[in-house]
Motif scaffolding. Structure first.
Motif, short mmCIF file in Angstrom:
data_model
loop_
_atom_site.label_atom_id
_atom_site.label_comp_id
_atom_site.label_asym_id
_atom_site.label_seq_id
_atom_site.Cartn_x
_atom_site.Cartn_y
_atom_site.Cartn_z
N ALA A 152 0.83 -1.19 0.00
CA ALA A 152 -0.02 0.08 0.07
C ALA A 152 0.69 1.34 0.06
CB ALA A 152 -0.96 0.07 1.28
N SER A 153 0.78 2.06 -0.99
CA SER A 153 1.60 3.30 -1.06
C SER A 153 0.87 4.56 -0.52
CB SER A 153 1.84 3.52 -2.75
OG SER A 153 0.70 3.76 -3.31
N ASP A 154 1.71 5.19 0.29
CA ASP A 154 1.14 6.35 1.05
C ASP A 154 0.89 7.52 0.07
OD1 ASP A 154 0.98 4.93 3.33
OD2 ASP A 154 3.34 5.35 3.80
N ALA A 155 -0.26 7.95 0.09
CA ALA A 155 -0.58 9.24 -1.12
C ALA A 155 0.30 10.36 -0.34
CB ALA A 155 -2.00 9.30 -1.17
N ILE A 156 0.73 11.12 -1.22
CA ILE A 156 1.28 12.43 -0.70
C ILE A 156 0.08 13.64 -0.12
CG2 ILE A 156 2.44 14.73 -1.23
CD1 ILE A 156 4.07 13.15 -3.32
N VAL A 157 0.24 13.91 1.05
CA VAL A 157 -0.54 14.77 1.67
C VAL A 157 0.10 16.05 1.71
CG1 VAL A 157 -2.00 15.46 3.62
CG2 VAL A 157 -1.68 13.01 3.04
#
Length: 507
Positions: free
Chosen positions: A287-292
């Motif tokens: 699961a890749s972390d989305a850029i916030v």
């Protein structure tokens, strides 16, 4: 002159970095994920720090019963009746939602709906059973890793225990791309066997799915996949053995070595492109972390830009003064009072540091937006050259502070999400003595020129330099070559070969 020992008093000023000051500086360069982790650690150490949870949505709260509705006289009976109604209603909603998700499957409600309804009814307060709140994500299957996938095939491919042990050692030597990085001689020595036995097991492992696993280099990986497709003929072997020529687009030499004409070579190249150079990566997709984004920029009503901090990245902590007053009054000795006083001091420092961090990020981001207003309006071609010192002088901060603030921070703009460091680019002089150009804007011009070229008109680096100078950009040839290589664009000779090959394939 006689030497003597004397005692003198001297008063001087010096800048001392206290631990709290160093922590404040460190907080500036933390991402919001690292900051949340740091705050969690502080909460574990300091009982006076508490996290403020966001208020629940009022719309999600259950609506009060209508006036005049009949209720059981007994409170227990009324609670049981309300609970039963909730379970049945939610069960129906689950069935309806699944039918909406899978409209083409008529058996969805019969096959899946009752099971989900039963799980919901087994949740606490929903008809019996003791379990946590039902979550659809709990039913998702765990991701299969490359080690698990290979291990299952090893269990079926080998019946001898010794061969299974060798295969397991070979599997441990796989990297995430599926390449074998272990030495066969070392494995044989470690297991007390000969190299021939290890090579025999390796040959069997190379038949595993997906094709290309256990290769030691790219040529072996492609050869294994071609052999599976029964396409490893002599011409293809010659092509795979000369991948460096393929990388240089030296198609004339490849045609001579492979003994094929241009049409056959193009077909072979199409087969090579269809292969997977990293077959193991299919099992490493976590699961890749989305850029916030830390800062949000949007157009304001007066035509300017509204710069705001993203509330999702701002930690919410408070100092529990009430708890401190209660516990401090019950302290039994001075050591406990000193501990509580230190906790209060650290908690107050943390809240002040977080507030100062937010203000500093907002101040730096606002100045970047002011400096790069043309980029936000017109695009990358109008990105201005900018350095840390310019921003630091404009907002009255040290250059190192601006550097820490812009590290690993992102800004959401109408043109997309950009790292704050993206807006700091080198300056390239103008050919006519006008305003300097941003290096990123020059890169975009070079990229656009190369994308617009044809097979009959491929631009060399010298030609690009002349075109840029005619457009008012004074840039050296080595700078153009550096920017082109940084964008992974091949030279003009390689591009000409590739474009001609594609043009021939189109005919």
């Amino acid at each position: 002159m006689a030497l003597a020992v004397k005692l003198q008093l001297r008063q001087s000023q010096s800048l001392v970095m206290t631990p709290q000051l160093m922590q404040s500086i460190r907080l500036l360069q933390l991402t919001h994920v690292e900051l949340e982790r740091f705050i969690d650690e502080e909460i574990e150490r300091n009982p006076l720090i508490d996290r403020v949870d966001p208020q629940p949505d009022a719309a999600a709260a259950p609506s009060p019963p209508e006036e005049g509705a009949s209720k059981p006289a007994d409170a227990d009976e009324w609670f049981e009746a309300e609970t039963a109604w909730s379970s049945e209603a939610i069960s129906d909603k689950l069935d309806t939602s699944l039918e909406n998700l899978f409209p083409d499957d008529p058996g969805t409600s019969e096959r899946v709906g009752p099971d989900l309804s039963q799980q919901w009814k087994s949740a606490p307060g929903n008809g019996g059973g003791v379990s946590d709140t039902f979550d659809m994500e709990d039913m998702a299957a765990a991701a299969v890793t490359l080690r698990d996938h290979v291990g299952e095939q090893i269990a079926f491919a080998f019946t001898d225990a010794g061969e299974r042990l060798i295969a397991a050692e070979l599997a441990d030597g796989l990297d995430e791309a599926g390449y074998l990085r272990a030495e066969l001689a070392e494995i044989a020595e470690r297991l007390g066997t000969d190299t021939e036995s290890v090579e025999k097991v390796l040959e069997t492992c190379r038949t595993f799915d997906p094709a290309g696993l256990f290769a030691r280099d790219l040529a072996e990986c492609l050869s294994l996949q071609l052999a599976t497709r029964d396409r490893l003929d002599p011409a293809m072997k010659a092509l795979v053995a000369n991948l460096e020529l393929l990388a240089r687009r030296d198609f004339q030499t490849l045609k001579r070595l492979c003994g094929v004409d241009e049409e056959d070579l193009l077909d072979m190249l199409a087969e090579i492109r269809a292969l997977d150079p990293r077959p193991g990566l299919a099992f490493s997709g976590g699961a890749s972390d989305a850029i916030v984004a830390d800062v949000e920029v949007r157009p304001a009503a007066d035509g300017s830009w509204a710069v705001e901090l993203n509330a999702e990245t701002l930690p919410r902590v408070l100092v529990d003064q009430i708890y401190f007053s209660q516990v401090f009054g019950q302290a039994k000795n001075q050591a406990e009072k000193d501990f509580l006083s230190e906790c209060l001091q650290n908690a107050n420092w943390l809240t002040r540091s977080l507030d100062q961090r937010a203000k500093t990020i907002l101040k730096v981001a606002s100045e970047i937006v002011r400096q790069q207003d043309a980029f936000l309006v017109l695009g990358v071609r109008h990105l201005r050259p900018l350095n840390l010192k310019t921003v630091a002088d404009a907002i009255g901060m040290h250059e190192s502070t601006v550097s820490r603030v812009t590290a690993n921070k992102y800004m959401l703009t109408p043109r997309g999400v950009f790292e704050l460091r993206y807006f700091f680019t080198a300056s390239i002089a103008a050919a006519d003595g006008g305003a300097a150009h941003s290096s990123e804007a020059v890169r975009d011009r070079i990229r656009q020129m190369i994308e617009d070229e044809t097979s009959q008109d491929v631009l060399s680096d010298d030609t690009i330099v002349d075109l840029l100078k005619a457009d008012g950009v004074d840039v050296a040839r080595r700078t153009v070559a550096k920017y082109r290589e940084g964008m992974n664009i091949p030279s003009s000779v390689q591009r000409r070969r590739e474009k001609r090959a594609r043009a021939g394939a189109a005919r």
